[in-house]
Design an enzyme around this catalytic site. Structure first.
Site, PDB file in Angstrom:
ATOM      1  N   GLU A  61       0.798  -1.228   0.000  1.00  0.00           N
ATOM      2  CA  GLU A  61       0.000   0.000   0.000  1.00  0.00           C
ATOM      3  C   GLU A  61       0.829   1.275   0.000  1.00  0.00           C
ATOM      4  O   GLU A  61       0.304   2.366   0.216  1.00  0.00           O
ATOM      5  CB  GLU A  61      -0.968  -0.031   1.190  1.00  0.00           C
ATOM      6  CG  GLU A  61      -2.004  -1.138   1.044  1.00  0.00           C
ATOM      7  CD  GLU A  61      -3.165  -1.035   2.030  1.00  0.00           C
ATOM      8  OE1 GLU A  61      -3.013  -0.362   3.065  1.00  0.00           O
ATOM      9  OE2 GLU A  61      -4.213  -1.633   1.755  1.00  0.00           O
ATOM     10  N   HIS A  88     -19.071  -8.946   3.995  1.00  0.00           N
ATOM     11  CA  HIS A  88     -17.746  -8.430   4.338  1.00  0.00           C
ATOM     12  C   HIS A  88     -17.161  -9.244   5.484  1.00  0.00           C
ATOM     13  O   HIS A  88     -17.810  -9.425   6.510  1.00  0.00           O
ATOM     14  CB  HIS A  88     -17.832  -6.950   4.740  1.00  0.00           C
ATOM     15  CG  HIS A  88     -16.495  -6.330   4.990  1.00  0.00           C
ATOM     16  ND1 HIS A  88     -16.217  -5.546   6.075  1.00  0.00           N
ATOM     17  CD2 HIS A  88     -15.338  -6.408   4.293  1.00  0.00           C
ATOM     18  CE1 HIS A  88     -14.954  -5.152   6.036  1.00  0.00           C
ATOM     19  NE2 HIS A  88     -14.395  -5.658   4.962  1.00  0.00           N
ATOM     20  N   HIS A  89     -15.962  -9.746   5.270  1.00  0.00           N
ATOM     21  CA  HIS A  89     -15.211 -10.453   6.318  1.00  0.00           C
ATOM     22  C   HIS A  89     -13.912  -9.713   6.566  1.00  0.00           C
ATOM     23  O   HIS A  89     -12.885 -10.040   5.976  1.00  0.00           O
ATOM     24  CB  HIS A  89     -14.880 -11.889   5.890  1.00  0.00           C
ATOM     25  CG  HIS A  89     -16.047 -12.821   5.879  1.00  0.00           C
ATOM     26  ND1 HIS A  89     -15.975 -14.067   5.299  1.00  0.00           N
ATOM     27  CD2 HIS A  89     -17.298 -12.706   6.354  1.00  0.00           C
ATOM     28  CE1 HIS A  89     -17.150 -14.681   5.428  1.00  0.00           C
ATOM     29  NE2 HIS A  89     -17.972 -13.871   6.056  1.00  0.00           N
ATOM     30  N   GLU A  90     -13.960  -8.700   7.398  1.00  0.00           N
ATOM     31  CA  GLU A  90     -12.690  -8.103   7.825  1.00  0.00           C
ATOM     32  C   GLU A  90     -12.124  -9.022   8.898  1.00  0.00           C
ATOM     33  O   GLU A  90     -12.782  -9.274   9.912  1.00  0.00           O
ATOM     34  CB  GLU A  90     -12.909  -6.705   8.385  1.00  0.00           C
ATOM     35  CG  GLU A  90     -11.627  -6.084   8.954  1.00  0.00           C
ATOM     36  CD  GLU A  90     -10.481  -6.079   7.951  1.00  0.00           C
ATOM     37  OE1 GLU A  90     -10.663  -5.542   6.845  1.00  0.00           O
ATOM     38  OE2 GLU A  90      -9.412  -6.654   8.245  1.00  0.00           O
ATOM     39  N   HIS A 129      -8.923  -8.019   0.128  1.00  0.00           N
ATOM     40  CA  HIS A 129      -8.211  -6.761   0.366  1.00  0.00           C
ATOM     41  C   HIS A 129      -7.051  -6.978   1.327  1.00  0.00           C
ATOM     42  O   HIS A 129      -7.142  -7.796   2.235  1.00  0.00           O
ATOM     43  CB  HIS A 129      -9.179  -5.715   0.928  1.00  0.00           C
ATOM     44  CG  HIS A 129     -10.018  -5.088  -0.144  1.00  0.00           C
ATOM     45  ND1 HIS A 129     -10.164  -3.736  -0.291  1.00  0.00           N
ATOM     46  CD2 HIS A 129     -10.731  -5.651  -1.141  1.00  0.00           C
ATOM     47  CE1 HIS A 129     -10.953  -3.483  -1.326  1.00  0.00           C
ATOM     48  NE2 HIS A 129     -11.317  -4.622  -1.857  1.00  0.00           N
ATOM     49  N   GLU A 130      -5.984  -6.247   1.097  1.00  0.00           N
ATOM     50  CA  GLU A 130      -4.740  -6.356   1.873  1.00  0.00           C
ATOM     51  C   GLU A 130      -4.118  -7.755   1.796  1.00  0.00           C
ATOM     52  O   GLU A 130      -3.296  -8.119   2.644  1.00  0.00           O
ATOM     53  CB  GLU A 130      -4.945  -5.980   3.354  1.00  0.00           C
ATOM     54  CG  GLU A 130      -5.359  -4.559   3.605  1.00  0.00           C
ATOM     55  CD  GLU A 130      -6.869  -4.409   3.687  1.00  0.00           C
ATOM     56  OE1 GLU A 130      -7.570  -5.417   3.855  1.00  0.00           O
ATOM     57  OE2 GLU A 130      -7.361  -3.278   3.553  1.00  0.00           O
ATOM     58  N   GLU A 183      -9.322   4.311  -1.026  1.00  0.00           N
ATOM     59  CA  GLU A 183      -9.451   4.717   0.385  1.00  0.00           C
ATOM     60  C   GLU A 183      -8.374   5.707   0.789  1.00  0.00           C
ATOM     61  O   GLU A 183      -8.596   6.563   1.639  1.00  0.00           O
ATOM     62  CB  GLU A 183      -9.449   3.491   1.311  1.00  0.00           C
ATOM     63  CG  GLU A 183      -8.161   2.699   1.301  1.00  0.00           C
ATOM     64  CD  GLU A 183      -8.285   1.361   2.058  1.00  0.00           C
ATOM     65  OE1 GLU A 183      -9.412   0.902   2.273  1.00  0.00           O
ATOM     66  OE2 GLU A 183      -7.242   0.798   2.403  1.00  0.00           O
TER      67      GLU A 183
END
Lengths: 704, 704
Positions: free
Chosen positions: A172, A415-417, A485-486, A510
């Site tokens: 990032e 969403h699974h953060e 993501h990430e 973001e």
């Protein structure tokens, strides 16, 4: 037994094979690979393009744990040449057919003193080279630990590079453009960037996909393909010799890879051309991945979506968390007894509004972040059981929303953060996926913010690579699409698992909410991060002045409004978000029309103009439709795009709707100025729209 | 809100509380605890027994990450005294009722400069002290990392100690008896012991449960109770000051515990008496654990079992592995296409023989190891997906055996050897347990051989402690009993999860096959390892000369045959194996009768004689039966046991069957010599059987 006999036989044949240099030429003859063993019997390769050297003599091999050299003392047992020219059909993509035309050279080596076998397989395409190491099943070696892979990419000079710092935990960082010789003096400052997880390499190193441009106008892209059961690679930089060397992500014990023979490394890829457009058009990385392992792919659907997301970044007060109480123990805390904070984003009514808007405007889905228990106290690394993935907040009515969304033909994206509590996520995974199926979800956005637990691991190491792949493989069993993501940067694995519809794995929109992206950012990403696969960049921000939300956030978008439209074409993804708030789309319905219209799956793509760091113009034909969409973007400099419509069918007339920057548009001073015009066009038309500083142009073309 | 107000109020009250020494006396008045703050405001405790000091002034507290002192600068907010005298009923145990009679002192502290709160709760019983730290939910502290716990146990002199080396990965070292001052010179050699996983402490340290004997005949046992979400503790040894200090198992990043407030540490326990028998009779550790969390415990059944197990150790050729092919990839390798090696132990026919023998002789169950895919290539640490826990070898017919065993009233005990690939085991756990339920299994033996993966972890660290507890908790949901091997040493958690019927966690009988146990071994284990809970020691080896199997193994058992019988009483466990091969039991049917008869659950236990390292004699009344079983063992020295039967109901006549060492019996030269006699006895009888060197006596008493 049969296999062992075979190896023994080839070993004897091998004794007679001389170890002189061997060459391989690409189908069109422009690329040439050579391979030989050095005096120390080290494997050496080099690559040239037309008359130019691309990669000078470069070493190959490994250091095994603890410090054993598996990169010298080899002899060649056998060399096998083959070629292949096939065409395959992706489930979704930039093109509906992909040609895989390559020549192959397989070098079978044995290390003298150990009798250990190592194969190197080269595939040479018209657009570049892929090679990988293969560890055949053999008598004297079964398990080993890679201390380091020693693959070199020896460059011919001090190339211009588009780079982010070598780091085992994140991709990032903002992208820097500099000469290789300037990386050392610039990298320290870039590494100060505030990110949720960082694990900088000790050595001077930069990440792949690495885009390079030589002084004599060769474009070179170095990355990898098919990252399976192996750590991701970044590249150590020797800035005196201009030599790059593989730096595999270790675990925290310093081991890079735990390998069992009968396996291969990922492909190391070098895409090369004297025309930058060829880099973007390359399918080399996809071609080096395995075909789809999913037989029935009918449930995999390219998706345009909106979501409860950007509101968490703009400073307007909306929160992922349901309460302000932070002393949370998941499974014990009874949320129904806690006082709601009154500004929780993922509440039923608010999501219903999103579902209404999605249905009214032809979207497929609504992403909802902050729906589940745990956000109040989501401390990465120190807390392990952070979230429940099956328990919604009291104000988020899963079943009612499922019914409501279904009645409007809209899907909700789960969403699974994980906040990188990965072992705990794996424990919950079967229940979490079953919960999705039971409640009508067919896509999940996963997140890996913060340092990883198990605490031996980095985001880009072998264990986590296996995790990401496992999640995608398991999701396929439940017919669930994944947008991670990430996670580790992609390597074309979306061919093998086409339910892996997108990833972030780079600096996305973001960061615009932190003043974080440079105007040239999206002119580079397609040459770097996107080489590995589609990015969920989440474009479509119309209100770029975040001070309008009345919060502390005074960030300003780094683009014009029109450039945001153009990104739907230049940033390829089968999963595209319209990321801004509904209220902002309601303010600019004419500009919003482009987002409503633009396709997310394509029959053909045409890279019209491209120069990394400066500009990109791409046209694409919508899949199964006589519609074309064009996006052109520029960096901080205004420019005139040259858009030659000769890709249109000849003899037909079309209507183009052109979304252009206004005359005084400027990302900094006047970002929302735009002009929409229509024009009749044919295959003979050449459009020359003017792009503002960090501006763009977006065009839709339909049959009249 | 209510809670915060409360804390604020007590804080103000606390300002007025003086920090003078406070004392607590045990219900019978023999034990006295004192607590005060030192000049540096460090918490200090001490303990005395009758007139003797047990623990001198000893510090308490923590160092938090990175190097923050949370062990000084405190003031006392409040001290609360309470007492409790209750009786509870264990699901199974050495006694059918357990009294919990204690006095309690709760010290609430605040650290001046941080305003962080810390409570210390002391419970003083007639048989010892327990204390723990509590981290209340509070305003200024929620998550922290423990760098080290600084609890001291300051001893009064150079006590005799029964110790194994401090190690984060194993409890399988042989036990050494020495003075504390001699540990340093002896520990190096002990640490050379070849074990599958070792992680020796850097400091001079020894494991708990630690048994000590003072020069003036005090017996002191130091351990911990209720190990939940916290690492296991070993003890650093200052052998000049005779001071022990807590050494918590770290992860490989050097962090000991990741803590969220609203939690507690385990209890630190000090059992003390001037009579060694009181140590064995103590229920202090069970009393400090939480009551059963399992409501319906009807499915938890004490179990006597045989199994396909010892044959893998004796060198007779039987193997866990089905083939000799080692290039195995679980999920890909098709075992039906591999050539069987012809000596695989867990084959259907062989297991049927075991089922027959179990049914004929009144056993409850048959353990089968080596039933599942993966044993050929079970490399710990380097391989992650080692076994399938749902896929049997081709020659092990799960369904047929399920039917066959059920038809004979026999249960098969499942085996889950993880080879410490724990994240992978957790992934498979729900399917593995469902597979057990589907196929009639109700107990699992788990195994953790080799170093742990996730590779940040040790066997005894917080992450693994949570794993073991999670497995047991999850197993309870499936109504499965657990017998964990190579797991962290137990801390009485079997009270909270009575399906945790046994653990190994020490040097068990398997080491006899490597000549590995000393004759005094089982006279010490009840004072050390068994203080935390029952051990699956797997006694019952009749053929102690392994050279009889014709293999390379020439090991010799360290006991007489009769001592093996006595262990069924002295080594308490509700899960007891008859570990030897069927053929050996068939050779000695008269001796085997004791194993057939002996109970595995008890109404009452009577510790008749005990001296750690020398001898133990215990009598127990079988649960719900008028039957008593007595076991007496001795170390390498012959001795006469004094067995006073006054525990028998008065006025009744009983028949005792006495299994005694033969006159010339000797573990080394004549281990299988035994004499079985019967005798009429009453509560007035005192038996005085002679025990051979490393011999024993076993007695069953039944109504005439």
């Amino acid at each position: 037994m049969k296999r062992i006999t075979f190896l023994f036989l080839t070993l004897c044949i091998g004794c007679l094979t001389p170890t002189i240099a061997q060459t391989l030429t690409s189908p069109n003859g422009k690329l040439t690979l050579t391979f030989h063993l050095s005096e120390a019997q080290k494997p050496i390769y080099s690559l040239s393009y037309k008359t130019k050297e691309v990669i000078k003599d470069s070493k190959m091999g490994f250091t095994l744990q603890p410090h054993y050299s598996f990169d010298s003392g080899f002899k060649v047992i056998k060399t096998t040449y083959s070629d292949s020219n096939t065409t395959w059909t992706p489930v979704w993509g930039e093109n509906n057919k992909i040609q895989d035309n390559h020549k192959e050279m397989l070098i079978q080596l044995v290390q003298d003193k150990t009798n250990w076998l190592l194969n190197i397989r080269f595939r040479l395409f018209d657009d570049g080279l892929g090679f990988r190491y293969e560890f055949p099943v053999q008598k004297n070696l079964r398990h080993f630990i890679i201390k380091e892979e020693n693959t070199e990419f020896s460059l011919t000079g001090d190339h211009k590079a588009f780079w982010i710092p070598g780091d085992y935990d994140t991709n990032e960082y903002p992208i820097t453009t500099s000469k290789l010789s300037e990386v050392a003096q610039l990298i320290g400052k870039v590494r100060q960037e505030s990110l949720a997880a960082k694990a900088p390499t000790k050595s001077l190193a930069i990440q792949t996909p690495l885009m390079l441009k030589t002084a004599d106008h060769l474009y070179i892209n170095i990355h990898e393909a098919s990252l399976v059961n192996y750590p991701a690679m970044c590249l150590n930089l020797d800035d005196k010799e201009y030599k790059l060397t593989s730096n595999l992500t270790p675990d925290k014990n310093g081991n890079r890879g735990y390998i069992q023979t009968g396996s291969t490394t990922p492909w190391r890829t070098i895409v090369v051309s004297d025309d930058a457009r060829d880099i973007l058009a390359s399918n080399l990385i996809l071609n080096l991945n395995e075909p789809s392992k999913i037989k029935d792919t009918s449930w995999i659907k390219p998706t345009k979506y909106i979501g409860v997301w950007w509101e968490y970044f703009v400073g307007g007060g909306s929160t992922w968390a349901y309460t302000d109480t932070q002393d949370i123990v998941i499974g014990k805390t009874d949320y129904t007894k806690l006082k709601p904070n009154g500004h929780h984003g993922a509440n039923t009514k608010h999501v219903e509004d999103y579902i209404d808007f999605a249905a009214e405007n032809g979207f497929d889905a609504v992403l909802v972040e902050g729906w589940n228990e745990g956000w109040e106290d989501n401390y990465a690394y120190v807390k392990e059981h952070i979230y429940s993935f099956t328990k919604a907040y009291p104000d988020f009515d899963v079943q009612a929303l499922h019914k409501y969304a279904a009645s409007k033909g809209i899907k909700i994206i789960m969403h699974h953060e994980t906040t990188s509590s990965v072992a705990d996520y794996e424990r919950q995974l079967p229940d979490a996926f079953q919960f999705m199926v039971d409640n009508g979800y067919s896509a999940v956005k996963t997140g890996y913010v913060g340092p990883i637990s198990p605490r031996s691991e980095y985001h880009d190491g072998q264990w986590m690579v296996n995790h990401y792949n496992r999640v995608v493989e398991t999701a396929a069993q439940y017919k669930i699409m994944v947008d991670s993501h990430e996670a580790v940067r992609p390597t074309g694995m979306c061919r093998t698992y086409p339910n892996w519809v997108a990833q972030e794995s780079a600096r996305g929109t973001e960061f615009e909410s932190f003043n974080g992206n440079h105007p040239d950012h999206t002119t580079i990403l397609p040459f770097t991060r996107l080489m590995g696969g589609p990015m969920d960049y989440t474009p479509g921000i119309f209100e770029g002045d975040l001070s309008t939300y009345g919060g502390a956030n005074k960030a300003q978008l780094s683009t014009t409004l029109v450039k945001q439209l153009a990104l739907y074409v230049t940033m390829y993804s089968p999963l595209q978000m319209a990321a801004d708030l509904i209220q902002n789309y309601r303010k600019y319905p004419d500009a919003f029309q482009f987002i409503k219209d633009v396709a997310v799956d394509w029959d053909h793509s045409y890279i019209l103009e491209a120069e990394p760091g400066d500009y990109i113009t791409i046209a694409r034909k919508a899949k199964g439709k006589d519609e074309w969409y064009i996006g052109g973007i520029t960096d901080e400099n205004a420019r005139k795009a040259i858009i030659d419509l000769s890709f249109l069918p000849k003899g037909q007339k079309y209507q183009a709707t052109i979304y252009a920057d206004g005359k005084t548009a400027n990302w900094k001073t006047n970002p929302k100025s735009y002009v929409i015009s229509t024009k009749k066009v044919t295959s003979k038309t050449v459009l020359k729209p003017q792009l503002a500083p960090s501006g763009g142009v977006a065009i839709s073309i339909k049959k009249i």
